[in-house]
Design a protein around this motif. Structure first.
Motif, PDB file in Angstrom:
ATOM      1  N   VAL A  46      53.694  88.477  -7.735  1.00 51.18           N
ATOM      2  CA  VAL A  46      53.730  89.883  -7.375  1.00 51.18           C
ATOM      3  C   VAL A  46      54.484  89.995  -6.054  1.00 51.18           C
ATOM      4  CG1 VAL A  46      51.643  90.412  -8.630  1.00 51.18           C
ATOM      5  CG2 VAL A  46      51.467  89.736  -6.260  1.00 51.18           C
ATOM      6  N   ARG A  52      50.451  86.273  -9.423  1.00 49.22           N
ATOM      7  CA  ARG A  52      49.438  87.070 -10.099  1.00 49.22           C
ATOM      8  C   ARG A  52      48.641  86.167 -11.022  1.00 49.22           C
ATOM      9  NH1 ARG A  52      52.399  90.810 -12.796  1.00 49.22           N
ATOM     10  NH2 ARG A  52      52.193  89.847 -14.860  1.00 49.22           N
ATOM     11  N   SER A 215      46.021  85.970  -3.802  1.00 50.87           N
ATOM     12  CA  SER A 215      46.060  86.374  -5.207  1.00 50.87           C
ATOM     13  C   SER A 215      44.760  87.009  -5.665  1.00 50.87           C
ATOM     14  CB  SER A 215      46.372  85.165  -6.100  1.00 50.87           C
ATOM     15  OG  SER A 215      47.667  84.685  -5.876  1.00 50.87           O
TER      16      SER A 215
END
Length: 527
Positions: A46, A52, A215
């Motif tokens: 991301v 991600r 994350s």
């Protein structure tokens, strides 16, 4: 520095560095010595390069979720080659009281967290399981992540694994076979993926950990590291000191022993001997024999009726095995099995049983392993090269294979049979071809946002209590909690409700134990 090995498929040799150091109490059964199939497709990063994590059940009905993260091979060149990290998660069992995510490294280097943490989930204190999502991962170079694998086929890996003698080499012929095998391993690895070998350092993994923290949306890190995981934790704490919310370091490596202090010349001795692994293994073995000899044979099969007689019985057995192995059970294999069998107190009776069988001239029965955990890849390839890739590129060891013979004799004079085991545990590094491109060797005293909890066990066959004392001194703000017990790591021995209570309280609300706190095991072995 953990239990007898991250998984049972690892051969029980001293040079299997992860087997010596990775903290895993329960072992999965043997798996094929082959490269695994392709991992699940990794999630794209991301914004800001943060991967991600697209979680899904590891297997249908499994309580564990799996994901694959993509991270840069070289954190200094984030636009370059990327590698995959295999990640697992078990969500908090009391979500209404959830505190956050606890990242766990189970030791090594070479411990596959995606296998070991699910295998040992019940060892975590109940309140920790209730209040935290528990997340682990296979560090770069290891297991189900982008892994160091120096062989084209399973057959090649198996053929190489048969070359070094079991345990450690005894005699000139075995020493040559050992050193030649590991020199060849290094050459094979350098040909396969030299760039990966230069980027599997502890500092690289600490940077991966900070990406994983981001994350899962944690503003600061909650972390529990055992054995090698303590050096990983200390490295993270000094690279990202403001990001530490709670950090437990259990069974510690002295940072100065890891880095060889400020010396930049050829190291005189190995990491393990600098740490004092030989001395602490000898002390733990002596305690094992004392407690065994103080118990009747109905409680400890190897007991000779008194501590002194039991020690003499052990020495006689070692001498007998030097001259007359019992089937595949040579002197060196038995020493290695004994040292590794001391890691987990719960298997001390089984160790005593094996020694008793050998003393009567019978080969012990093969070990029975628990079922694998409900994860997608419970038996990843874990060749010797994976642990060596991290250890040898990160921590200085003598580069002359001939030096290890003298180091062995010096260690044997102070630590007996265990000294021979621990000396040869590092010889693979003598001919390892790579050094880390982005390592970290201090300083270790950058002030962290919150204090660190350091746990040390008195009778640990791998990481001495002195290592915990050193870690507590080196870090800027740390509190030492003493486990006056036995085995490698308080966590995976799960033997002290006192330790569990202090650990839980610290992780949940940051409360440290009073200075000088000593916890004792709930039960003494063989009683």
């Amino acid at each position: 520095m953990s239990a007898p090995g991250p998984t049972a498929r690892r051969r029980r040799r001293a040079a299997v560095l992860a087997a010596a150091l990775a903290c895993s109490a329960l072992l999965t059964g043997p798996g094929p010595a082959a490269a695994r199939g392709a991992p699940p497709s990794p999630s794209p990063p991301v914004s800001g390069g943060v991967p991600r994590l697209d979680w899904s059940p590891c297997k249908p009905g499994s309580p564990w979720d799996c994901a694959t993260a993509k991270v840069p091979l070289d954190h200094a060149a984030p636009a370059g080659r990327t590698i995959d990290l295999a990640v697992v998660r078990r969500q908090a069992t009391d979500p209404g009281r959830r505190v956050g995510t606890l990242f766990v490294n189970p030791g090594g280097p070479g411990g596959p967290g995606t296998v070991q943490v699910p295998q040992n989930y019940d060892s975590f204190p109940k309140e920790v399981r209730e209040r935290f999502d528990i997340v682990s991962w296979d560090p770069r170079g290891i297991g189900n992540s982008t892994a160091v694998n120096c062989f084209e086929t399973a057959e090649e890996a198996k053929a190489w694994a048969a070359r070094p003698p079991g345990g450690f080499p005894v005699g000139a012929q075995e020493r040559k076979a050992w050193t030649d095998a590991y020199a060849d391993l290094g050459r094979l690895c350098e040909k396969r993926d030299p760039d990966l070998l230069r980027h599997v350092s502890t500092a690289d993994t600490a940077r991966d950990l900070d990406l994983l923290r981001r994350s899962v949306g944690e503003p600061q890190l909650n972390y529990l590291g055992v054995s090698y995981g303590t050096i990983l934790g200390a490295t993270y704490a000094n690279l990202f000191p403001g990001n530490v919310r709670a950090m437990v370091l259990d069974s510690n490596i002295d940072p100065q022993a890891w880095t060889n202090g400020t010396s930049r010349g050829e190291p005189r001795t190995t990491t393990f001997l600098r740490m004092g692994s030989d001395r602490t293994a000898a002390a733990t073995l002596d305690r094992f024999l004392t407690l065994c000899g103080s118990a009747p044979a109905t409680r400890c099969a190897f007991s000779a009726g008194s501590p002194e007689a039991t020690r003499e019985k052990f020495d006689r057995l070692m001498q007998q095995l030097r001259e007359h192995p019992v089937g595949p059970w040579t002197y060196a294999r038995t020493v290695a099995d004994t040292v590794q069998g001391l890691y987990i107190v719960g298997v001390w009776p089984a160790l005593a049983g094996r020694l008793q069988e050998l003393s009567q001239g019978r080969a012990p029965k093969p070990a029975v392993y628990p079922p694998p955990p409900p994860v997608a890849e419970p038996n990843p390839y874990l060749g010797d090269e994976q642990a060596a890739a991290v250890w040898c590129s990160d921590s200085p060891n003598p580069r002359d294979p001939a030096a290890y013979r003298g180091l062995e004799e010096d260690s044997a004079r102070r630590a007996g049979d265990a000294g021979r085991f621990w000396t040869w545990a590092a010889e693979a590094c003598a001919t390892w071809p790579a050094r880390s491109a982005a390592g970290y060797d201090g300083p270790w005293d950058r002030p962290t946002a919150r204090p660190v909890l350091v746990i040390g066990t008195r009778y640990d066959p791998s990481t001495p209590y002195a290592g915990a004392e050193a870690m507590a001194r080196e870090l800027a703000d740390a509190r030492l909690l003493t486990n006056d017990g036995y085995g490698h790591t308080a966590l995976f021995n799960n033997a002290s409700s006192c330790i569990s209570a202090y650990e839980s309280r610290y992780l949940v609300d940051g409360t440290l134990p009073p200075p000088g706190t000593v916890c004792r095991p709930d039960r003494v072995p063989f009683t």
